[in-house]
Design a protein around this motif. Structure first.
Motif, PDB file in Angstrom:
ATOM      1  N   LEU A  20       0.845  -1.205   0.000  1.00  0.00           N
ATOM      2  CA  LEU A  20       0.000   0.000   0.000  1.00  0.00           C
ATOM      3  C   LEU A  20       0.880   1.255   0.000  1.00  0.00           C
ATOM      4  CD1 LEU A  20      -2.730  -0.996   2.640  1.00  0.00           C
ATOM      5  CD2 LEU A  20      -3.002  -0.942   0.156  1.00  0.00           C
ATOM      6  N   ILE A  21       1.990   1.182   0.731  1.00  0.00           N
ATOM      7  CA  ILE A  21       2.927   2.313   0.775  1.00  0.00           C
ATOM      8  C   ILE A  21       3.579   2.505  -0.594  1.00  0.00           C
ATOM      9  CG2 ILE A  21       5.111   3.138   1.752  1.00  0.00           C
ATOM     10  CD1 ILE A  21       4.363   1.706   4.368  1.00  0.00           C
ATOM     11  N   ARG A  22       4.121   1.417  -1.120  1.00  0.00           N
ATOM     12  CA  ARG A  22       4.792   1.445  -2.417  1.00  0.00           C
ATOM     13  C   ARG A  22       3.913   2.010  -3.523  1.00  0.00           C
ATOM     14  NH1 ARG A  22       9.382  -1.556  -3.453  1.00  0.00           N
ATOM     15  NH2 ARG A  22       9.490  -3.146  -1.872  1.00  0.00           N
ATOM     16  N   ASP A  23       2.667   1.543  -3.565  1.00  0.00           N
ATOM     17  CA  ASP A  23       1.777   1.935  -4.655  1.00  0.00           C
ATOM     18  C   ASP A  23       0.970   3.191  -4.336  1.00  0.00           C
ATOM     19  OD1 ASP A  23       2.792  -0.275  -5.859  1.00  0.00           O
ATOM     20  OD2 ASP A  23       1.031  -1.546  -5.560  1.00  0.00           O
ATOM     21  N   LYS A  24       1.245   3.806  -3.197  1.00  0.00           N
ATOM     22  CA  LYS A  24       0.588   5.062  -2.811  1.00  0.00           C
ATOM     23  C   LYS A  24      -0.934   4.969  -2.952  1.00  0.00           C
ATOM     24  CE  LYS A  24       4.593   7.962  -3.844  1.00  0.00           C
ATOM     25  NZ  LYS A  24       5.622   6.952  -4.059  1.00  0.00           N
TER      26      LYS A  24
END
Ligand SMILES: Cc1cc2nc3c(=O)[nH]c(=O)nc-3n(C[C@H](O)[C@H](O)[C@H](O)COP(=O)(O)OP(=O)(O)OC[C@H]3O[C@@H](n4cnc5c(N)ncnc54)[C@H](O)[C@@H]3O)c2cc1C
Lengths: 436, 163
Positions: free
Chosen positions: A391-395
């Protein structure tokens, strides 16, 4: 094609594997200052503790070089790179020519620059030699002091404690793992390691290492107090090994600057791992995330791109690095904790969602900016860490599931509908039943 | 390559798969003995819950597995022949790096043995134990193309289902 790789660790080895995948016949040479087959530094504290035997440090089988047709020069240090002549100079003036070069020289422990640092009984925890030296000295030691309360410091403390020593960890800041954890998680963690016999002293720094006959006998602290100890381990972070590029045209900031193909500003020269400065996905700034997974991924990207041929020849695919991310996982005395991205936002514009259930040993926090997660701490129940990482990586906008994320049973099926279309593979579509 | 798929419309969330999985990975492979075993037998596939329905989740044996990249002991690798992500449990130190990077959260930590557990497709077996045990035929071990034909075209992503 003549490939040369400097460094025989995470980045170097995965670079070599990637090259070999694409180019079956090119000549690959690896040089390493350490005279040891490929071993994982991350396991050194387990070896120090006696949890694993020395041979388990190796992260590739013994016939690795032979199988991959790699020529390896162990125990040879590269002193200088000469990009104009496409060669490197080893200590002792031996030279090696290359067509493509990968610099994967990693990092070394930072020194404290205090008096007495050169005494017998003062160590870093970076190489297998460090651990061998510490182990050899153990019978002379009752009390060990560890300077630094970060990941390496605490891993050293754990290892020494498991060997039955009294261990004191001296930390300048007000808490353990200050780069990874917030106050609350650090306090829970500190309690657990203290309960297991490791002494933690915060807000203090060593001013001098005291010695008797050349060997360590204690520390003088900045509050005037002194500590008796016969062994000191310094865990104050690392600094990239860039001596060999000094005075060349290769661009260096803190580490060696690279583009998204892991190429330096000089063509045919690549860099990867703890020595390379890449873009951090969360902050958007260039930095060194000196971590094993980052080194492996960067090495792989560098290797693929090095083995890529000019158009016309049989070409592999161009590979780009999506960027690194600060994260780590650590478990001591049955308490696991994982930290990802920004966990202690200093500025305005961030939102924090926290769930703290002390009786269950559960602590979870997410840090958000514009409804997108930029950081997380998971303590106790760590299962969904990877889901949060993606979720962080893909914003991904998580406004509708903030509360769900805090539930103990939060899992991947709760986020499927939020994922960006282009991030979901064909097979995943079937797994998630997103057909039609 | 065959994968472990689940037809979510058919899954009742009965957890027969979890029990079969734990049993298959026990030492005795006998239910009555297995409950007494120490360390306790653990499942590698977990029935997770979406808002509305069950969602059995297991290692997807990715094409480019993030866990293999992150593994710092060298105990994980991608088998080039079978396509499976394989784990040498002897070499694993339980650092949880693989768990930290698995985008599906499909790694189950065994805190007792300090071992990240992942679906091993019951290794040499033709049909994984969970598939055999599934009473509704929801779990299947199939090629993607084959599975595609069996699911209805209007299925919805799991959390959007409201009925
Ligand atoms: C105790 C410990 C615990 C750790 N735990 C974790 C963890 O839990 N999670 C995590 O993500 N990371 C962890 N790390 C960090 C991780 O080990 C590093 O990020 C990783 O090893 C970086 O790999 P690298 O290939 O870039 O460089 P390095 O591992 O530093 O290797 C550098 C290589 O280059 C060679 N070399 C250097 N200079 C020269 C020269 N001039 N000439 C020739 N050869 C040279 C060295 O001999 C070596 O082979 C830990 C590190 C330590 C020390």
């Amino acid at each position: 094609m003549n490939y040369l790789i400097i460094g025989n660790s995470a980045a170097g080895i995965s670079g070599a594997e990637a090259i070999r995948k694409v180019d079956k016949t090119g000549k690959i040479t690896m040089v390493s200052a350490e005279g040891y087959p490929p071993y994982s530094r991350c396991l050194l504290s387990y070896y120090l503790a006696g949890d694993i035997e020395e041979k388990k440090l190796l992260f590739r089988p013994e016939d690795f070089y032979e199988k991959n047709k790699i020529e390896v020069l162990l125990g040879k240090k590269v002193e200088k790179i000469e990009p104009e002549k496409k060669k490197v100079i080893l200590a002792g003036k031996e030279e090696i020519a290359y067509d493509k070069l990968l610099i994967a020289t990693g990092a070394s422990p930072k020194l404290l620059n205090i008096k007495g640092e050169d005494r017998k009984g003062v160590f870093g925890l970076r190489t297998v030699e460090d651990v061998q030296n510490i182990l050899q000295r153990l019978d002379k030691v009752k009390v060990a002091a560890v300077l630094g309360g970060g990941l390496i410091g605490l891993k050293a403390a754990y290892g020494l404690r498991k060997r039955g020593l009294r261990v004191k960890v001296i930390i300048k800041s007000n808490r353990v793992l200050s780069q990874m954890l917030d106050e609350r998680a650090a306090a829970i963690f500190r309690k657990r390691i203290e309960e297991n016999g490791i002494e933690v002293m915060t807000g203090l720094a060593a001013e001098e290492i005291l010695a008797d006959d050349g060997s360590v006998k204690g520390l003088k602290l900045d509050n005037g107090a002194s500590v008796d100890c016969q062994l000191v381990v310094i865990g104050k972070g690392v600094t990239p090994n860039i001596d060999l590029v000094k005075g060349t045209a290769i661009k260096v900031s803190r580490g060696i600057s690279v583009d998204e193909k892991q190429g330096t500003n000089i063509s045919d020269i690549y860099a990867a791992g703890d020595v390379a400065e890449t873009v951090d996905i969360v902050s958007g700034r260039t930095t060194i995330n000196a971590l094993w997974p980052c080194a492996v991924e960067q090495g792989r990207i560098a290797g693929y791109n090095m083995a890529l041929r000019k158009s016309g020849e049989k070409a592999g695919e161009e590979h780009k690095y999506a960027g690194s991310i600060g994260m780590n996982s650590i478990e001591f005395f049955d308490l696991p904790v994982i930290s990802i991205g920004i966990t202690r936002p200093g500025e305005k514009g961030y939102e924090e969602v926290i769930r703290d259930i002390p009786e269950k040993g559960f602590y979870r926090k997410i840090v958000l900016r514009d409804n997108r997660i930029v950081g997380a701490i998971l303590l106790g129940r760590i299962n969904p860490a990877g889901v949060l990482l993606s979720l962080i990586r893909d914003k991904v906008d998580v406004s509708e599931i903030k509360d769900e994320i805090m539930e103990e049973t939060f899992n991947y099926s709760r986020v499927v509908h939020l994922m960006k279309e282009e991030k979901i593979s064909e097979t995943d579509r079937l797994f998630n039943q997103m057909v039609g | 390559m065959k994968y472990l798929f689940c037809n979510l419309e058919k899954c009742l969330g009965c957890k027969s798969c979890e029990i079969a999985c734990a049993l298959e990975h026990s030492r005795s492979k006998d239910l009555f003995q297995a409950v007494e075993e120490k360390p306790s037998p653990r499942y590698r596939l977990k029935v997770e819950y979406g808002k509305e329905r069950a969602f059995p989740l297991a290692c997807r044996h990715c094409d480019e597995p993030a866990c293999v990249v992150a593994c710092m002991s060298g105990c994980l690798s991608k088998d080039s022949k079978t396509g499976a992500v394989v784990q040498d449990e002897e070499r694993c130190v339980g650092c949880w790096m693989c768990l930290m990077v698995c985008p599906y959260g499909a790694v189950n930590p065994d805190g007792e043995r300090k071992l990240p557990l992942r679906c091993d497709r019951c290794r040499e077996k033709e049909e994984p134990a969970c598939v055999v045990a599934c009473p509704t035929g929801a779990l299947v071990f199939m090629e993607p193309e084959e599975f595609k034909k069996t699911v209805t075209r209007n299925s919805q992503p799991v959390t959007k289902k409201t009925s």
